[in-house]
Motif scaffolding. Structure first.
Motif, PDB file in Angstrom:
ATOM      1  N   PRO A   1       0.666  -1.194  -0.090  1.00 56.34           N
ATOM      2  CA  PRO A   1       0.032   0.065   0.045  1.00 56.34           C
ATOM      3  C   PRO A   1       0.835   1.138   0.179  1.00 56.34           C
ATOM      4  O   PRO A   1       2.275   1.428   0.490  1.00 56.34           O
ATOM      5  CB  PRO A   1      -0.755  -0.129   1.329  1.00 56.34           C
ATOM      6  CG  PRO A   1       0.276  -0.823   2.182  1.00 56.34           C
ATOM      7  CD  PRO A   1       0.873  -1.729   1.268  1.00 56.34           C
ATOM      8  N   PRO A   2       0.393   2.322  -0.389  1.00 56.59           N
ATOM      9  CA  PRO A   2       1.249   3.559  -0.283  1.00 56.59           C
ATOM     10  C   PRO A   2       1.342   3.920   0.939  1.00 56.59           C
ATOM     11  O   PRO A   2       0.580   3.633   1.886  1.00 56.59           O
ATOM     12  CB  PRO A   2      -0.024   4.508  -0.700  1.00 56.59           C
ATOM     13  CG  PRO A   2      -1.019   3.742  -1.602  1.00 56.59           C
ATOM     14  CD  PRO A   2      -1.038   2.653  -1.035  1.00 56.59           C
ATOM     15  N   CYS A   3       2.705   4.427   1.343  1.00 57.12           N
ATOM     16  CA  CYS A   3       3.040   4.983   2.844  1.00 57.12           C
ATOM     17  C   CYS A   3       4.131   6.136   2.488  1.00 57.12           C
ATOM     18  O   CYS A   3       4.947   5.700   1.671  1.00 57.12           O
ATOM     19  CB  CYS A   3       3.335   3.883   3.576  1.00 57.12           C
ATOM     20  SG  CYS A   3       3.798   4.107   5.320  1.00 57.12           S
TER      21      CYS A   3
ATOM     22  N   SER B   1      -3.055   6.696  -6.155  1.00 57.78           N
ATOM     23  CA  SER B   1      -1.686   6.342  -5.490  1.00 57.78           C
ATOM     24  C   SER B   1      -1.687   4.965  -5.173  1.00 57.78           C
ATOM     25  O   SER B   1      -0.436   4.405  -5.822  1.00 57.78           O
ATOM     26  CB  SER B   1      -1.706   7.136  -4.255  1.00 57.78           C
ATOM     27  OG  SER B   1      -0.516   6.720  -3.455  1.00 57.78           O
ATOM     28  N   ALA B   2      -2.441   4.272  -4.770  1.00 59.73           N
ATOM     29  CA  ALA B   2      -2.672   2.753  -4.723  1.00 59.73           C
ATOM     30  C   ALA B   2      -2.330   2.144  -5.989  1.00 59.73           C
ATOM     31  O   ALA B   2      -1.676   1.166  -6.216  1.00 59.73           O
ATOM     32  CB  ALA B   2      -3.842   2.420  -3.967  1.00 59.73           C
ATOM     33  N   ALA B   3      -2.995   2.563  -6.951  1.00 62.70           N
ATOM     34  CA  ALA B   3      -2.941   2.045  -8.362  1.00 62.70           C
ATOM     35  C   ALA B   3      -1.328   1.918  -8.884  1.00 62.70           C
ATOM     36  O   ALA B   3      -0.954   1.254  -9.475  1.00 62.70           O
ATOM     37  CB  ALA B   3      -4.030   2.601  -9.254  1.00 62.70           C
ATOM     38  N   SER B   4      -1.051   3.434  -8.863  1.00 61.50           N
ATOM     39  CA  SER B   4       0.169   3.385  -9.408  1.00 61.50           C
ATOM     40  C   SER B   4       1.263   2.806  -8.570  1.00 61.50           C
ATOM     41  O   SER B   4       2.241   1.968  -9.255  1.00 61.50           O
ATOM     42  CB  SER B   4       0.472   5.117  -9.246  1.00 61.50           C
ATOM     43  OG  SER B   4       1.848   5.408  -9.770  1.00 61.50           O
ATOM     44  N   THR B   5       1.397   2.738  -7.152  1.00 56.31           N
ATOM     45  CA  THR B   5       2.078   1.818  -6.557  1.00 56.31           C
ATOM     46  C   THR B   5       2.048   0.407  -6.929  1.00 56.31           C
ATOM     47  O   THR B   5       3.106  -0.136  -7.124  1.00 56.31           O
ATOM     48  CB  THR B   5       1.917   1.977  -4.930  1.00 56.31           C
ATOM     49  OG1 THR B   5       2.037   3.330  -4.752  1.00 56.31           O
ATOM     50  CG2 THR B   5       2.752   1.099  -4.209  1.00 56.31           C
ATOM     51  N   ALA B   6       0.938  -0.279  -7.101  1.00 60.00           N
ATOM     52  CA  ALA B   6       0.929  -1.527  -7.610  1.00 60.00           C
ATOM     53  C   ALA B   6       1.030  -1.773  -8.734  1.00 60.00           C
ATOM     54  O   ALA B   6       1.939  -2.857  -9.079  1.00 60.00           O
ATOM     55  CB  ALA B   6      -1.032  -2.011  -7.208  1.00 60.00           C
ATOM     56  N   ARG B   7       0.893  -0.928  -9.592  1.00 63.33           N
ATOM     57  CA  ARG B   7       1.441  -0.783 -11.159  1.00 63.33           C
ATOM     58  C   ARG B   7       2.918  -0.936 -11.044  1.00 63.33           C
ATOM     59  O   ARG B   7       3.496  -2.008 -12.020  1.00 63.33           O
ATOM     60  CB  ARG B   7       0.804  -0.083 -12.288  1.00 63.33           C
ATOM     61  CG  ARG B   7      -0.482   0.253 -12.389  1.00 63.33           C
ATOM     62  CD  ARG B   7      -0.991   0.970 -13.392  1.00 63.33           C
ATOM     63  NE  ARG B   7      -2.435   0.980 -13.691  1.00 63.33           N
ATOM     64  CZ  ARG B   7      -3.141   1.949 -13.367  1.00 63.33           C
ATOM     65  NH1 ARG B   7      -2.799   2.994 -12.629  1.00 63.33           N
ATOM     66  NH2 ARG B   7      -4.469   1.761 -13.579  1.00 63.33           N
ATOM     67  N   THR B   8       3.539  -0.068 -10.405  1.00 63.76           N
ATOM     68  CA  THR B   8       5.001  -0.133 -10.257  1.00 63.76           C
ATOM     69  C   THR B   8       5.671  -1.610  -9.929  1.00 63.76           C
ATOM     70  O   THR B   8       6.524  -1.912 -10.364  1.00 63.76           O
ATOM     71  CB  THR B   8       5.501   1.120  -9.584  1.00 63.76           C
ATOM     72  OG1 THR B   8       5.142   2.250 -10.092  1.00 63.76           O
ATOM     73  CG2 THR B   8       7.106   1.041  -9.553  1.00 63.76           C
ATOM     74  N   TRP B   9       4.855  -1.843  -8.826  1.00 60.23           N
ATOM     75  CA  TRP B   9       5.348  -3.287  -8.083  1.00 60.23           C
ATOM     76  C   TRP B   9       5.197  -4.393  -9.228  1.00 60.23           C
ATOM     77  O   TRP B   9       5.877  -5.241  -8.913  1.00 60.23           O
ATOM     78  CB  TRP B   9       4.439  -3.390  -6.780  1.00 60.23           C
ATOM     79  CG  TRP B   9       4.655  -4.598  -5.841  1.00 60.23           C
ATOM     80  CD1 TRP B   9       5.808  -5.035  -5.269  1.00 60.23           C
ATOM     81  CD2 TRP B   9       3.776  -5.643  -5.968  1.00 60.23           C
ATOM     82  NE1 TRP B   9       5.679  -6.051  -4.872  1.00 60.23           N
ATOM     83  CE2 TRP B   9       4.433  -6.707  -4.879  1.00 60.23           C
ATOM     84  CE3 TRP B   9       2.458  -5.893  -6.323  1.00 60.23           C
ATOM     85  CZ2 TRP B   9       3.813  -7.952  -4.672  1.00 60.23           C
ATOM     86  CZ3 TRP B   9       1.963  -7.136  -5.915  1.00 60.23           C
ATOM     87  CH2 TRP B   9       2.630  -7.879  -5.106  1.00 60.23           C
TER      88      TRP B   9
END
Length: 281
Positions: free
Chosen positions: A235-237, A255-263
């Protein structure tokens, strides 16, 4: 392979799960089973009904605190004086669920769906896979002292149920025991690195519970063994948002979508393989 989505609790931070679900859908990852606790049961019900994460992203920004946590000064005073078991009525929560849940009964879900709750008297974990959907999801989101316990008929017996986060905020084992062979965990994270304490009693209570269950989850992952791939979507933090502040839904989803896509694009998850040890019945 049976792919399960496990959605944890987190009040308004449940919008983070929506961003994660969008990223998973964009990558072609779809669930065969959904297990949800608290706000995770709310989001899980939407997805289990065959509706898209993108559609859920349109619902979240319309929600306001009073849709779920309406301020009732008289009720709050009664609770403070020991004359009421809760600070907030569940009528607004139920009305919101009646408006948005895609099915009336859990067994009507397109994707098999398990709602995690806790027995208010014994503390026993109670899993609901059939019956009235609004009743079940309301129970799963009924944090003790904040909301009243919910009366729900489970397997022909009326139970007094409260928020599933009390007993199992991230029900990975529940998914595995239901047949999951590949588990994706959509957590909400928590309000980390706050610059000041929450300003209201409800926000402080939810923040305290959030910290408690997050720490418990970390310890369980270190100690427990599973035997199937566990994909922990980060999750974003930091998340500098109160668990009862719904005004940042769009920001958290993006933000969560961007973080997950990068991951996902970075080659994660190379699934975390942990041998599962089944506890005795």
């Amino acid at each position: 392979m049976t792919t399960a989505f496990v959605l944890s609790g987190g009040a308004s931070l449940g919008s983070i799960q929506v961003g994660m679900a969008i990223a998973l859908a964009d990558s072609g990852i779809v669930p065969d089973l959904i297990v949800g606790t608290s706000v995770g049961a709310i989001n899980g019900a939407w997805l289990a009904g065959g509706r898209s994460a993108a559609g859920l992203a349109e619902v979240w920004p319309t929600l306001r605190r009073d849709d779920l946590f309406p301020t009732k000064p008289l009720l709050g005073l009664r609770a403070f004086l020991g004359k009421s078991s809760h600070f907030v009525p569940d009528t607004h929560l139920r009305a919101t669920l009646e408006m948005h849940l895609p099915f009336e009964r859990i067994e009507e879900a397109i994707i098999p769906f398990i709602v995690v709750t806790a027995d208010a008297l014994s503390g026993e974990e109670v899993l609901i896979t059939e019956g009235n959907a609004v009743d079940a999801v309301t129970a799963s989101a009924s944090l003790p002292a904040i909301f009243p316990p919910a009366r729900v008929v489970v397997n022909g017996r009326e139970r007094l149920l409260v928020d599933g986060a009390v007993i199992n905020n991230t029900p990975i084992t529940t998914a595995i025991e239901a047949g999951a062979t590949d588990v994706w965990v959509l957590s909400t994270g928590y309000s980390c690195d706050l610059v000041e304490p929450p300003r209201t009693a409800i926000a402080a209570a939810l923040h305290a519970v959030s910290l408690m269950v997050q720490r418990r989850f970390v310890l369980e992952l270190e100690a427990n063994t599973y035997g199937v791939p566990i994909h922990l979507i980060p999750p974003p933090c930091p998340v500098l948002v109160s668990p009862i502040d719904f005004s940042h839904a769009t920001e958290l989803i993006e933000s969560a979508a961007s973080t997950a896509r990068t991951w996902l694009a970075a080659g994660e998850p190379v699934a975390q393989m942990i041998p599962h040890v089944r506890t005795p019945d």
